[in-house]
Design an enzyme around this catalytic site. Structure first.
Site: not given
Lengths: 694, 201
Positions: B83, B91-93
């Protein structure tokens, strides 16, 4: 020594007695001992009732009892734990006067209080306490008692007003199942014999009755099976039972109403087990399609918001409020305010401004000296009554022509000295179309609209006036009009010789008159106008407006005049007016105005209304992190050591307006929440709730 | 910068410094400039993950519209995670994007990132190469991630991974940039030939 409110014996233990007192504590006594066995501190206000759980044969309930409190809380206790109540919930929005455990259903507890409601709660251990039934009564409830062997029946008597004993079926909370009306005063206690058909009651009328259920009146049998109501938008709804032909649509309804027959969701299939005869009824709603809303209350809202009732001199208040009314085209109200200003503030203003408001005063003085006072009063009151009728005509006339109209220099033969002085504010004469009332009004200054003036002049029968007015004063007011208010078109008009002719004669007589009697006393002694003589009229006027349904005017005037009307109106009537107005403001959601009225009513000496603002002002809150009830003041929860009620957006303590979502209980500063919801749909606290603020 | 944002960041900064996690050296935050628009965060690699013992630096930029919009966070330390981009550190959050809530703070963001390290979400990847490896060859992914942590995040070295060091060193000796060599090897399952081809092309 604090008053003890209630005692209760343990249902099975002979010697155990509970007592609740006004200091908020409950004491347990063992009759074999002198001192109390234990004391329960509820941390609520005064105790109103204590009741042992009657199911004490069962071990779980042996130790339990309930106490009800002044602040609407009900506490459920365990006898073995005097320090803290086991369960606690807020049952009513006012004192809870009594509670009663259901004799059969162990989870049911009925409570009743000043908020005119009997509520039945389901109390199951480890589950949230839920309200399962609610009965609305007409008066605050003093005592309740479940009827033995009848699961859904409960007897109640009221604390005030209502003398009857009602037996309710809690499944039908609108009309009592049965009523007993023997008592001649408030019933204070009810107790059932073990039989569901016999009970005893005592009352303040010094009697004890034993009632038999056979004697009961059944109010439902006498209930009117129809209902009619209409709202501020002019919609009308009408409900009637089918047996009476309620299904028939509003025949003969005019074209402005569209009828919508609601689907008959009130229809219930008759249930043979039910004791009640089910009645099918229909509800028809007629929507008002008329654009011109006849019942629109915009004027009410605007007036309520814009009126100024305090904080400035009386004359300014009257002037301001007259202005408000004028903007809304309510000329009669304008009139009233200006008259009030003249009556009450005119005197005070004399010394303030150093200017004599002499024209009107002078005339009144002259009247009173010539014994015309009674006459004046008569006409004043007459004016009050007729003015509404003439309001329509009034509306047609032009705006009042101004406060200080220059004296027309072309006026011949006018040597009146006082005309150079500033004139009192113009009062538009509401009755000028009606000749008989002309004179009465003129005593308060004129300055009337041109249209009305012409009407007056064109009337030929001047003799008629002289017929019923006192000699010597007949012309003077007449003169005043011309003197002050020469409406231009009137003067230019050649075809009204009467008027010019008249003015000459009048001014002559007036001059003489003034020199003779009036001028000397007037400027030096302006308080000659006796307010005490006029104030009964003002009181009459207040009553008149209240009867007309304009309680707003009544209350506004009452507050503006304040001490001037002291002790002139019965406090009960004042209270009634104030309460009606506050109620109306509530209907229009004008809470701020309502609060101000309540606040002001304290100042004008109606404390019973004034204390409204001090009732129910405390909000009991729980910590929004750990749900611990917040008993202390301050911003810190004692258990989790966190700040409570912080703004979800900026995480600061909200001082001031705190808004929160009713759904998820998160909230914060109003502008932060607004800004957040502009771009987000969900709660800023991240709870996933789609918050809705209305 | 809006008043509310500064006030909040100051508060949250204090919150992180005083927090239990900071006391255990799990999270840390420091100021870059005085007006609280940029911060440097640091999180410890969570135990029982390939990142254990590593220290990962984060760049935190506070937008003007904070807290109405989330802070912009990216990894400054290179990391091998489905991620997180192995190139840019993006960041993929969800909470840093559409699921941001004003109730969140620097502390909760840092803790969320720490949680992300221990529980990757390969079905919503930022770095497709890493995510593919994660799903297809979990063991190799773990080793690679551990190697990256040792290489860049000062994670304690164990002898087991000498194989990877040797491979990287070989490529480095061939004149390739060490980081590029590592990236190429990681992306090609530590196959020397394919990595070399990738580096040449």
């Amino acid at each position: 020594m604090v008053r003890c409110a209630m005692v209760c014996f343990h249902p099975t233990e002979l010697h155990v007695l509970l007592s609740g007192s006004q200091d908020g504590t409950v004491k347990l006594f063992d009759l074999r001992k002198k001192e109390s066995a234990s004391t329960f501190h509820g941390r609520s206000e005064s105790v109103r009732d204590v009741q042992f759980n009657p199911h004490s044969v069962i071990r779980d309930y042996y130790f339990s009892f309930a106490s009800t409190h002044e602040n609407g809380n009900v506490l459920l206790w365990d006898l073995r734990r005097p320090d803290k109540a086991e369960r606690f919930f807020t049952a009513h929005s006012g004192p809870v006067f009594c509670c009663d455990f259901h004799p059969d259903d162990k989870s049911w507890l009925a409570t009743a209080g000043r908020d005119k409601a009997i509520k039945v709660w389901e109390v199951v251990p480890y589950k949230q306490i839920q309200e399962v039934h609610c009965v609305q009564t007409i008066a605050s409830v003093g005592r309740i008692k479940w009827r033995p062997q009848r699961r859904y029946h409960i007897a109640s008597c009221s604390l005030l007003v209502d003398f009857s004993i009602n037996i309710w079926d809690i499944r039908r909370p609108y009309i009592p199942f049965a009523a007993f009306e023997e008592h001649r005063d408030v019933t204070t206690g009810i107790t059932w014999r073990q039989d569901p058909h016999i009970f005893l009651s005592c009352s303040k009328d010094c009697t004890v009755y034993q009632h038999v259920f056979r004697d009961a009146k059944r109010p439902a049998d006498h209930a009117n099976p129809m209902g009619l109501c209409f709202n501020v938008r002019g919609d009308i709804s009408f409900a009637a039972s089918e047996a009476l032909g309620g299904g028939a649509r509003g025949k003969g309804g005019s074209g402005m109403y569209a009828s919508t027959r609601l689907p008959s969701f009130f229809r219930k299939n008759p249930d043979p087990t039910e004791q009640f005869r089910s009645v099918n009824s229909n509800l028809s709603v007629f929507t008002n399609r008329n654009q011109e809303n006849p019942t629109a209350m915009d004027w009410f809202v605007k007036t309520a918001e814009n009126y100024c009732l305090t904080g400035r001199p009386l004359s300014e208040l009257c002037e301001h409020n007259a202005q408000v009314a004028r903007q809304l085209g309510r000329h009669q109200i304008v009139q009233t305010w200006l008259m009030l200003k003249l009556i009450f503030a005119g005197l005070g203003a004399v010394s303030d401004k150093g200017v004599v408001t002499s024209p009107s005063l002078g005339r009144i003085v002259s009247l009173s000296t010539t014994g015309g006072q009674g006459d004046l009063l008569d006409r004043l009151s007459q004016h009050n009554e007729t003015s509404t009728v003439t309001d329509m005509q009034e509306a047609k006339s032009a705006e009042p022509t101004g406060i200080t109209k220059e004296k027309d220099p072309s006026e011949p033969g006018d040597a009146e000295p006082k005309s150079a002085l500033p004139q009192p504010p113009a009062t538009d004469n509401p009755a000028h179309a009606d000749l008989t009332h002309v004179h009465g009004d003129f005593f308060f200054g004129d300055g009337e609209g041109g249209g009305g003036y012409n009407d007056y002049d064109s009337l030929p029968n001047m003799d008629h006036i002289q017929d019923w007015t006192l000699p010597g004063e007949a012309f003077q007011p007449r003169h005043e009009i011309i003197d002050r208010n020469p409406s231009p078109e009137e003067l230019d008009r050649p075809d009204s010789p009467t008027s010019i002719n008249e003015s000459e004669t009048v001014s002559l007589s007036n001059e003489k008159f003034l020199k003779g009697t009036v001028l000397t006393p007037t400027p030096t002694n302006p308080s000659f106008l006796d307010v005490r003589l006029l104030s009964p009229l003002v009181v009459d006027m207040l009553h008149h407006y209240a009867q007309q349904g304009d309680v707003q005017m009544t209350v506004s005037v009452m507050i503006v005049l304040g001490d001037h009307l002291k002790d002139q109106i019965e406090e009960q009537i004042q209270e009634h007016w104030l309460m009606s107005y506050v109620d109306m403001l509530g209907c229009f959601k004008l809470w701020m105005v309502a609060t101000e009225i309540v606040k002001l009513s304290y100042l004008i000496g109606v404390p019973s209304v004034g204390t409204l603002n001090q009732n129910s002002t405390s909000i009991h809150s729980n910590c929004n992190h750990c749900s611990k009830p917040l008993t202390q003041k301050g911003w810190l929860c004692t258990r989790c050591q966190k700040l409570v009620n912080t703004c979800s957006v900026c995480h600061h303590v909200v001082k001031g307006l705190y808004v929160w979502c009713q759904g998820c209980s998160h909230g914060g500063h109003i502008h932060h929440i607004q800004e957040w919801l502009r771009t987000n749909q969900q709660c800023p606290a991240g709870c996933g709730h789609c918050c809705q603020y209305t | 910068m809006a008043n509310i944002a500064v006030a909040r960041i100051k508060r949250e900064f204090r919150e992180v410094v005083k927090s239990e996690e900071a006391a255990k050296c799990n999270i840390r935050v420091e100021l870059i400039d005085d007006n609280f628009t940029e911060l440097r965060g640091e999180i410890a690699g969570p135990p029982e993950t390939p990142y254990e013992g590593g220290k990962f630096l984060l760049e935190i930029k506070i937008p003007e519209t904070y807290p109405f919009n989330p802070p912009k966070v990216k990894f400054m330390t290179k990391i091998w995670h489905p991620n997180i981009s192995s190139v840019t550190g993006a960041i993929c959050l969800d909470i840093l994007k559409d699921q941001w809530a004003a109730a969140m703070t620097l502390r909760t963001v840092l803790l969320s990132l720490q949680a992300l390290l221990s529980a990757a979400e390969p079905d919503d990847p930022q770095d497709a190469v890493v995510a593919k490896q994660y799903k297809e060859n979990r063991h190799l992914w773990e080793k690679t991630a551990r190697h990256w942590a040792q290489e860049y995040a000062e994670a304690p070295k164990s002898k087991k991974d000498d194989e990877f060091y040797d491979k990287v060193s070989q490529l480095a000796e061939m004149g390739f940039d060490r980081h590029k060599a590592l990236t190429a090897l990681s992306a090609h399952e530590w196959n020397m030939e394919r990595a070399t081809q990738d580096l040449i092309s």
